[in-house]
Design an enzyme around this catalytic site. Structure first.
Site, PDB file in Angstrom:
ATOM      1  N   LYS A  52      62.036  36.357  75.070  1.00 56.36           N
ATOM      2  CA  LYS A  52      61.208  36.034  76.243  1.00 56.36           C
ATOM      3  C   LYS A  52      61.867  34.911  77.048  1.00 56.36           C
ATOM      4  O   LYS A  52      61.945  34.972  78.272  1.00 56.36           O
ATOM      5  CB  LYS A  52      59.783  35.646  75.802  1.00 56.36           C
ATOM      6  CG  LYS A  52      58.986  36.847  75.299  1.00 56.36           C
ATOM      7  CD  LYS A  52      57.654  36.477  74.628  1.00 56.36           C
ATOM      8  CE  LYS A  52      57.034  37.718  73.985  1.00 56.36           C
ATOM      9  NZ  LYS A  52      55.772  37.457  73.275  1.00 56.36           N
ATOM     10  N   GLN A  96      52.427  32.572  70.741  1.00 60.17           N
ATOM     11  CA  GLN A  96      52.888  33.755  70.016  1.00 60.17           C
ATOM     12  C   GLN A  96      52.018  33.979  68.770  1.00 60.17           C
ATOM     13  O   GLN A  96      51.740  33.052  68.013  1.00 60.17           O
ATOM     14  CB  GLN A  96      54.367  33.566  69.622  1.00 60.17           C
ATOM     15  CG  GLN A  96      55.024  34.786  69.017  1.00 60.17           C
ATOM     16  CD  GLN A  96      55.248  35.935  70.000  1.00 60.17           C
ATOM     17  OE1 GLN A  96      55.306  35.723  71.219  1.00 60.17           O
ATOM     18  NE2 GLN A  96      55.348  37.140  69.490  1.00 60.17           N
ATOM     19  N   ASP A 119      49.462  36.897  78.778  1.00 57.50           N
ATOM     20  CA  ASP A 119      49.298  37.957  77.769  1.00 57.50           C
ATOM     21  C   ASP A 119      48.094  38.850  78.105  1.00 57.50           C
ATOM     22  O   ASP A 119      47.977  39.948  77.584  1.00 57.50           O
ATOM     23  CB  ASP A 119      48.998  37.328  76.398  1.00 57.50           C
ATOM     24  CG  ASP A 119      50.219  37.210  75.514  1.00 57.50           C
ATOM     25  OD1 ASP A 119      51.164  38.007  75.692  1.00 57.50           O
ATOM     26  OD2 ASP A 119      50.201  36.341  74.620  1.00 57.50           O
TER      27      ASP A 119
HETATM   28  N1  GUN Z   1      52.767  39.032  68.839  1.00 57.99           N
HETATM   29  C1  GUN Z   1      53.184  40.314  68.951  1.00 57.99           C
HETATM   30  N2  GUN Z   1      53.100  40.730  70.229  1.00 57.99           N
HETATM   31  C2  GUN Z   1      52.611  39.702  70.935  1.00 57.99           C
HETATM   32  C3  GUN Z   1      52.329  39.515  72.324  1.00 57.99           C
HETATM   33  O1  GUN Z   1      52.468  40.414  73.157  1.00 57.99           O
HETATM   34  N3  GUN Z   1      51.856  38.279  72.665  1.00 57.99           N
HETATM   35  C4  GUN Z   1      51.668  37.297  71.759  1.00 57.99           C
HETATM   36  N4  GUN Z   1      51.178  36.138  72.194  1.00 57.99           N
HETATM   37  N5  GUN Z   1      51.924  37.434  70.474  1.00 57.99           N
HETATM   38  C5  GUN Z   1      52.407  38.628  70.076  1.00 57.99           C
END
Ligand code: GUN
Length: 295
Positions: A52, A96, A119
């Site tokens: 990211k 995350q 998100d």
């Molecule tokens: N863990 C796995 N996929 C995601 C996501 O799209 N966002 C977040 N915050 N955690 C994750």
């Protein structure tokens, strides 16, 4: 002929559009800023978070990665969320998941300012999606929608069957494809681990979307001839012939299912790249909304 729907092709189109929007924002002295909070040292999360950050930088956005130890307390994490909510240089951020045991994920998500919730996990943003007036779209469902739309797959009135009912993929994907509009307007059924005779539903799907987390769960006999299959699964299985002893497979038995389909996403290389792409799209949108600068 089966069409392979590749995340790198669909995301390349979207990234080209995002680059133009970012350039315009920067010409008005707004640099979109995305922060990612990583608590603990889950190996998969570390990879996702790194990717990211790299993508932000590649697009010319500001990237902030905040690493916190596994023994971070709820109060410490909530304080970090508050700090990011108040930081004007950060237009969007995410924490995350999964969090280490003992931390309350729901409380953390609810503490995020909905205007920075890239998100789209906050109940307010999910509620807006439910009523058809979203600010953000959750990244993976939005990625699936873009893959269908940009591959010219008709969704209007089609039977879409979603396998899996997670809050991150299954439920929001079902709600999204149920909405009015381009690449939506579908008749949606959600099936899951408690569904009786699940294959009776999957066999009726014009578009089958699978996010259940079980390697090669969907076999050829469960798929209608000519269906479109979107595989969201990423499961690591053992493979002694692979250099690192394992490889990634989806929730669909790709080798046996693909010839029955009119279009299918592979794993890896299918939905995966779309998730980061749509996260970046949300970050750009957040910056446009916060600054009032929009090309
Ligand atoms: N863990 C796995 N996929 C995601 C996501 O799209 N966002 C977040 N915050 N955690 C994750």
């Amino acid at each position: 002929m089966t069409k392979l729907i590749l995340g790198k092709d669909v995301s390349a189109e979207i990234y080209a559009e995002l680059r133009e929007r970012i350039e315009y924002l920067k010409s008005k002295n707004v640099t979109p800023g995305l922060a990612v909070v990583l608590v603990g040292d889950d190996p998969a999360s570390q990879i996702y978070v790194r990717k990211k950050g790299e993508m932000c930088e590649e697009l010319g956005m500001k990237s902030l990665i905040i690493r916190m130890p596994a023994d971070t307390t709820q109060d410490e994490l909530m304080a970090k969320v508050k700090e990011l909510n108040e930081d004007p240089a950060i237009h969007g951020f995410l924490v995350q998941l999964p969090l280490p045991k003992g931390l309350d994920e729901d409380a953390v998500i609810e503490a995020i300012d909905p205007a920075k919730d890239v998100d789209c996990f906050h109940p307010s943003n999910l509620g807006r999606l439910m009523i058809g007036n979203p600010d953000f779209l959750p990244a993976t469902p939005a990625g699936i929608h873009q893959m269908l739309l940009r591959s010219g797959i008709e969704t209007d009135g089609k039977n879409v069957v979603v396998v899996g009912r997670s809050n991150i993929v299954g439920k929001p994907t079902a709600v999204l494809l149920l909405q009015k509009g381009m690449g939506m307007d579908s008749t949606v059924t959600v099936v899951h681990s408690h569904t009786k005779n699940l294959e009776d539903f999957t066999r009726r799907a014009d578009i089958l979307i699978v996010a259940i987390g079980k390697p090669r769960f969907i076999t050829a006999d469960m798929v209608k001839e000519g269906a479109v299959v979107i595989d969201v699964g990423t499961n690591r299985i053992e493979d002694p012939t692979s250099p690192n002893g394992g490889r990634l497979v989806g929730d669909v038995d790709f080798d046996n299912v693909k010839d029955k389909t009119s279009a299918i996403t592979p794993v890896p290389g299918g939905v995966g790249p779309m998730t980061i792409c749509m996260l970046m799209a949300n970050a750009v949108k957040a910056a446009e909304k916060a600054s009032g600068v929009k090309s």
